[in-house]
Design a protein around this motif. Sequence first.
Motif, mmCIF file in Angstrom:
data_model
loop_
_atom_site.group_PDB
_atom_site.id
_atom_site.type_symbol
_atom_site.label_atom_id
_atom_site.label_comp_id
_atom_site.label_asym_id
_atom_site.label_seq_id
_atom_site.Cartn_x
_atom_site.Cartn_y
_atom_site.Cartn_z
ATOM 1 N N MET A 146 0.696 -1.588 -0.317
ATOM 2 C CA MET A 146 0.413 0.116 -0.174
ATOM 3 C C MET A 146 0.857 1.622 0.100
ATOM 4 O O MET A 146 0.607 2.050 -0.674
ATOM 5 C CB MET A 146 -1.181 0.349 1.164
ATOM 6 C CG MET A 146 -1.672 -1.190 0.640
ATOM 7 S SD MET A 146 -2.995 -1.170 -0.263
ATOM 8 C CE MET A 146 -3.976 0.723 -0.039
ATOM 9 N N HIS A 147 1.571 1.721 0.822
ATOM 10 C CA HIS A 147 2.407 2.589 1.368
ATOM 11 C C HIS A 147 3.233 2.652 -0.378
ATOM 12 O O HIS A 147 3.734 4.536 -0.293
ATOM 13 C CB HIS A 147 3.672 2.466 2.483
ATOM 14 C CG HIS A 147 3.957 4.296 2.257
ATOM 15 N ND1 HIS A 147 3.787 5.031 2.469
ATOM 16 C CD2 HIS A 147 5.410 3.372 2.512
ATOM 17 C CE1 HIS A 147 4.518 5.971 2.671
ATOM 18 N NE2 HIS A 147 5.968 5.010 2.828
ATOM 19 N N GLY A 149 3.560 1.750 -3.273
ATOM 20 C CA GLY A 149 3.107 1.034 -4.157
ATOM 21 C C GLY A 149 1.820 1.744 -4.450
ATOM 22 O O GLY A 149 1.629 2.527 -5.850
ATOM 23 N N TYR A 150 1.113 3.424 -3.689
ATOM 24 C CA TYR A 150 0.230 4.275 -3.692
ATOM 25 C C TYR A 150 0.848 5.404 -2.528
ATOM 26 O O TYR A 150 -0.048 5.530 -2.063
ATOM 27 C CB TYR A 150 -1.000 3.811 -2.850
ATOM 28 C CG TYR A 150 -1.667 2.906 -3.832
ATOM 29 C CD1 TYR A 150 -2.281 2.800 -5.629
ATOM 30 C CD2 TYR A 150 -1.731 1.518 -3.434
ATOM 31 C CE1 TYR A 150 -2.779 2.148 -5.962
ATOM 32 C CE2 TYR A 150 -1.987 0.164 -4.157
ATOM 33 C CZ TYR A 150 -2.358 0.515 -5.493
ATOM 34 O OH TYR A 150 -3.235 -0.966 -6.259
ATOM 35 N N THR A 151 2.362 5.443 -3.013
ATOM 36 C CA THR A 151 2.841 7.004 -2.309
ATOM 37 C C THR A 151 1.996 8.060 -2.240
ATOM 38 O O THR A 151 1.757 8.403 -3.603
ATOM 39 C CB THR A 151 4.374 6.631 -2.020
ATOM 40 O OG1 THR A 151 4.587 5.265 -2.557
ATOM 41 C CG2 THR A 151 5.084 7.882 -1.550
ATOM 42 N N VAL A 153 -1.220 8.608 -2.514
ATOM 43 C CA VAL A 153 -2.600 9.081 -3.107
ATOM 44 C C VAL A 153 -2.826 8.268 -2.253
ATOM 45 O O VAL A 153 -3.820 7.854 -1.277
ATOM 46 C CB VAL A 153 -2.525 7.629 -4.138
ATOM 47 C CG1 VAL A 153 -3.899 7.179 -4.938
ATOM 48 C CG2 VAL A 153 -1.205 7.196 -5.064
ATOM 49 N N LEU A 156 -4.974 5.555 -0.286
ATOM 50 C CA LEU A 156 -4.291 4.334 -0.173
ATOM 51 C C LEU A 156 -2.836 4.581 0.079
ATOM 52 O O LEU A 156 -3.146 3.796 1.227
ATOM 53 C CB LEU A 156 -4.035 4.481 -1.798
ATOM 54 C CG LEU A 156 -5.588 4.271 -2.667
ATOM 55 C CD1 LEU A 156 -5.522 3.852 -3.887
ATOM 56 C CD2 LEU A 156 -6.272 2.879 -2.152
ATOM 57 N N GLY A 157 -2.319 5.332 -0.214
ATOM 58 C CA GLY A 157 -0.942 5.465 0.666
ATOM 59 C C GLY A 157 -1.618 5.501 2.441
ATOM 60 O O GLY A 157 -1.819 6.691 2.248
ATOM 61 N N SER A 160 -0.870 9.519 3.400
ATOM 62 C CA SER A 160 -2.152 10.827 3.239
ATOM 63 C C SER A 160 -2.636 11.380 4.059
ATOM 64 O O SER A 160 -3.377 12.189 4.186
ATOM 65 C CB SER A 160 -2.691 10.286 1.913
ATOM 66 O OG SER A 160 -3.438 9.215 2.441
ATOM 67 N N PRO A 261 -6.138 8.663 -7.043
ATOM 68 C CA PRO A 261 -6.296 7.445 -6.963
ATOM 69 C C PRO A 261 -6.003 7.921 -8.739
ATOM 70 O O PRO A 261 -5.532 6.430 -9.691
ATOM 71 C CB PRO A 261 -7.118 6.797 -6.901
ATOM 72 C CG PRO A 261 -7.617 7.447 -5.271
ATOM 73 C CD PRO A 261 -7.647 8.898 -6.017
ATOM 74 N N LYS A 264 -2.769 10.178 -10.644
ATOM 75 C CA LYS A 264 -1.262 9.701 -10.215
ATOM 76 C C LYS A 264 -0.436 9.666 -11.439
ATOM 77 O O LYS A 264 -0.867 9.666 -12.285
ATOM 78 C CB LYS A 264 -1.446 9.102 -8.775
ATOM 79 C CG LYS A 264 -1.385 6.932 -9.361
ATOM 80 C CD LYS A 264 -1.662 6.275 -8.440
ATOM 81 C CE LYS A 264 -1.406 4.850 -8.933
ATOM 82 N NZ LYS A 264 -0.823 4.621 -10.152
ATOM 83 N N ARG A 267 5.431 6.204 -12.504
ATOM 84 C CA ARG A 267 6.264 6.590 -10.830
ATOM 85 C C ARG A 267 7.254 7.476 -10.753
ATOM 86 O O ARG A 267 7.650 8.228 -9.871
ATOM 87 C CB ARG A 267 6.997 5.197 -10.918
ATOM 88 C CG ARG A 267 7.587 4.378 -9.334
ATOM 89 C CD ARG A 267 7.808 3.217 -9.707
ATOM 90 N NE ARG A 267 8.660 3.272 -8.441
ATOM 91 C CZ ARG A 267 8.198 2.364 -6.865
ATOM 92 N NH1 ARG A 267 7.288 2.403 -7.208
ATOM 93 N NH2 ARG A 267 8.880 2.214 -6.000
#
Length: 314
Positions: A146-147, A149-151, A153, A156-157, A160, A261, A264, A267
């Motif tokens: 999660m962190h 993969g979705y920093t 976001v 999700l991350g 946030s 989400p 974004k 990467r």
Amino acid sequence: PHGTGTEVSAEGWNPGPALGDGEVTAKGTEKREEALMAELSELVQKVVKSSSWWDRRGVDISILTCSLLLLPAGFLCLRSAQAIPFLVGVLILGVVHHTLTVKGSHLASHNALTESKSWGKVWAIFFIELCSAFTAEQATYNHVKMHHGYTNVIGLGDSSTWKLPFLNRYVYLFIAPLAVPIITPLVALDLLRNVEWKAALRTLCCMVLGLYCHYWLLLHVSGFQSPWSTLLCMLLTRSLLAHPYIHVNIFQHIGLPMFAPDRKPTRIHLMSLGVLNLPRNPLLDWSFGHSLISCHVEHHLFPSLSDNMCLKVR
């Protein structure tokens, strides 16, 4: 972000034409950034392949080993009735605890200590469950999946939001960290509902064993006379570096751009804007590791690298 002329709002990044080239489309920008990421990955892999085992894993394994070897000295110092040796013992145990639970757990969650997945699982259980009193499966899922993969976001991350939004900033930053050793196993117990019963039973046994070993050693090696003084010493040593731990987790991400989400960026752009490197600090470099302090951007771009390799590729 400064000097590029690119504006990033809290709602997300809208890839538009590059400055000075109105012909470049959003799709072209994305392809260019993917090419940059591929080029960067190739350069990093060359450095990794040309590095020795000592650089790739040995330095960090040595730090963790030295920390384990310092444990007897810490417990023996606590036997002293004099203030200075006693405080030295508290300092040793506090630094060792955070080295094992922060640096060790972090590297183990990314399987950065060994190339073997089986041994990686063993180290994750040891550092995360036995030393940290948390659940390895949920720690790996929340941090790696999660962190990373979705920093930054939104929704999700895990960077946030504030973890305890009902607390004001002063309580959150300066008082609540003292309760981290108490909150951590309680949160772990709640998360055990999300794992298989065999993994939950293993986690519960490791957590109890780790906490009881700490308690037993303080009673029988350090010579504490009462359960309350023993528990107080456990709390003191386990929360010694809790303040910088909380502060590091906050200021590496919170306050930087956040992204929706569905909007974004790629990467390399996301990690360049949503992750921050902090100034080097000898104590935190040792106990938390370079990938959490001065090489956090490098770590998010290449999370499988060890702390020492993150420093080397920086």
